[in-house]
Write an enzyme that holds these catalytic residues in place. Structure first.
Site, short mmCIF file in Angstrom:
data_model
loop_
_atom_site.label_atom_id
_atom_site.label_comp_id
_atom_site.label_asym_id
_atom_site.label_seq_id
_atom_site.Cartn_x
_atom_site.Cartn_y
_atom_site.Cartn_z
N LYS A 201 0.86 -1.19 0.00
CA LYS A 201 0.00 0.00 0.00
C LYS A 201 0.89 1.24 0.00
CE LYS A 201 -4.29 -1.38 2.23
NZ LYS A 201 -5.12 -1.24 3.46
N GLU B 63 0.04 -1.02 16.85
CA GLU B 63 -0.11 -1.84 15.63
C GLU B 63 0.22 -3.31 15.96
OE1 GLU B 63 -1.25 -1.31 12.65
OE2 GLU B 63 -1.04 0.81 12.18
N ASN C 114 -7.29 -3.66 9.11
CA ASN C 114 -7.77 -2.32 9.46
C ASN C 114 -8.49 -2.30 10.80
OD1 ASN C 114 -6.92 -0.69 7.26
ND2 ASN C 114 -8.32 -1.86 5.99
N HIS D 196 0.22 8.24 14.01
CA HIS D 196 -0.69 7.24 13.44
C HIS D 196 -1.01 6.13 14.46
CE1 HIS D 196 -2.56 4.43 10.73
NE2 HIS D 196 -1.63 3.52 11.00
N1 GLY Z 1 -2.17 -1.25 7.17
C1 GLY Z 1 -3.20 -2.07 6.66
C2 GLY Z 1 -2.85 -2.77 5.40
O1 GLY Z 1 -1.70 -2.75 4.98
O2 GLY Z 1 -3.70 -3.35 4.77
#
Ligand code: GLY
Length: 367
Positions: free
Chosen positions: A142, A184, A244, A264
């Protein structure tokens, strides 16, 4: 050295993750084949700490092909991408160039989107130097930038050709930045790995002290979870949505505060609270398990204040979330430790009530 292979639509790539992994940088880049230049994109702060080490390891850095840009979340925008593309063009970068992104999540996302867009795509190597970037954003392809209307609303799926995550780089992170990455990591335990979650419950103190053994256990474990998920659903048409967890609310919170109040990971910390309270309110998760999630998040330390949130603005931003369909938000909610349900639609009344509960948690935390 732990090496994790990630299949992708652009071919498989490897994540080198260990203390000292930077020693692999040169050979990983050379292993990509013919190149007309290595262009490092980084931030002044990261470069101050790691530039010299990198310069020793990566050819091309010495040839002054290094571009530094502001890595604050509020500078993660199209204007920065344009500046970088123009700098690459003026430096003569062509289609055989390699872009090396050295830094945290913002550097990786911006440099990644630059690599995806410049000349319609040049090769990308990610060198994540923060905890958030090592366990999450550098892996999975991403890339993108924010709009005032919402987080990461412009971007591309653009897998890197290699990822080099050296745990030593975490030593120079400001503690707040480091700590924010722990949210995270909690996310991974909560969505997919009850054993990781138990480990975090037992070892949060050593992790808060950056204990090398604890990090060496936790970071590759998170990357392996991410690898399994993105291998099945690279473009987030289903399963990848579980990554997510905590992000629907977290991203909206970042946007509603102009990307300035929260790091974040901290916004994700609030998002984990929100998703857990919503899971509890909808009887998806038993109270005992929800309490464990709340306790683990709280054990990382205090989060920046929620403050007054403008609910109407938050609602508008939530409706624009990338996972929303026809303006209907699709939440990821917990079922038990290690299992979540995705694509859950909820009435606004419940979300508004949860925001009030979060404000109470916030107020109580401050006494
Ligand atoms: N950070 C969520 C993903 O990479 O899908």
């Amino acid at each position: 050295m732990p090496t994790i292979r990630i299949p992708s639509s652009h071919g498989a790539y490897r994540v080198f993750c260990s203390r000292g992994a930077l020693a692999r940088a040169e050979s990983a880049i050379e292993g990509l084949g013919d190149s007309t230049g290595t262009f490092v994109l980084s931030s002044p702060n990261v470069w101050r700490h790691w530039g010299r080490t990198l310069a020793k390891r990566v050819r091309g850095v010495r040839a002054n092909r290094t571009f530094l840009f502001d890595d604050s979340e509020s500078a993660k925008n199209l204007a920065t991408v344009e500046l970088l593309c123009r700098a690459l063009s003026q430096a003569g970068a062509d289609r055989r160039a390699v872009i090396v992104a050295v830094g945290g999540g913002v550097v990786g996302d911006v440099a990644g989107f630059t690599a995806a867009s410049y000349l319609r795509g040049v090769r990308l190597v990610q060198v994540p130097t923060t905890l958030v970037a090592q366990v999450d954003s550098s892996v999975g392809g991403k890339t993108g930038v924010n709009l005032p209307e919402g987080k990461n609303l412009v971007g591309a799926f653009y897998p890197p050709r290699a990822v080099i995550a050296d745990f030593e780089t975490l030593a120079t992170l400001p503690h707040r930045e480091y700590r924010s990455g722990l949210y995270e990591i909690i996310k991974y335990g909560a969505i997919a790995d009850a054993e990781l979650f138990r480990f975090l419950e037992r070892h949060m103190l050593p992790l808060l002290r950056c204990d090398p053994a604890a990090l060496a256990w936790v970071i590759p474990r998170c990357i392996r979870i991410k690898a399994r998920v993105v291998a099945q659903d690279e473009r987030e048409s289903g399963l990848r949505e579980i990554l997510n967890f905590g992000h629907t609310f977290g991203h909206a919170l970042e946007a509603v505060t102009g990307y300035r109040r929260f790091l974040h990971g901290e916004a994700i910390g609030w998002g984990l609270y929100a998703a857990t309270l919503l899971g509890l309110a909808t009887t998806r998760i038993p109270e005992s398990e929800a309490t464990r999630v709340i306790r683990l998040v709280a054990s990382v330390g205090p989060l920046p204040r929620l403050g007054a949130i403008r609910a109407a603005q938050l609602r508008r931003i939530l409706a624009g979330d990338k996972k929303a369909r026809g303006g209907r938000v699709r939440w990821v909610l917990p079922r038990r430790i290690g299992k979540v349900q995705r694509g859950v639609e909820l009435p606004w009344k419940l979300i508004a009530r949860t925001i009030s509960e979060l404000a109470e948690i916030d107020a109580k935390a401050r006494g």
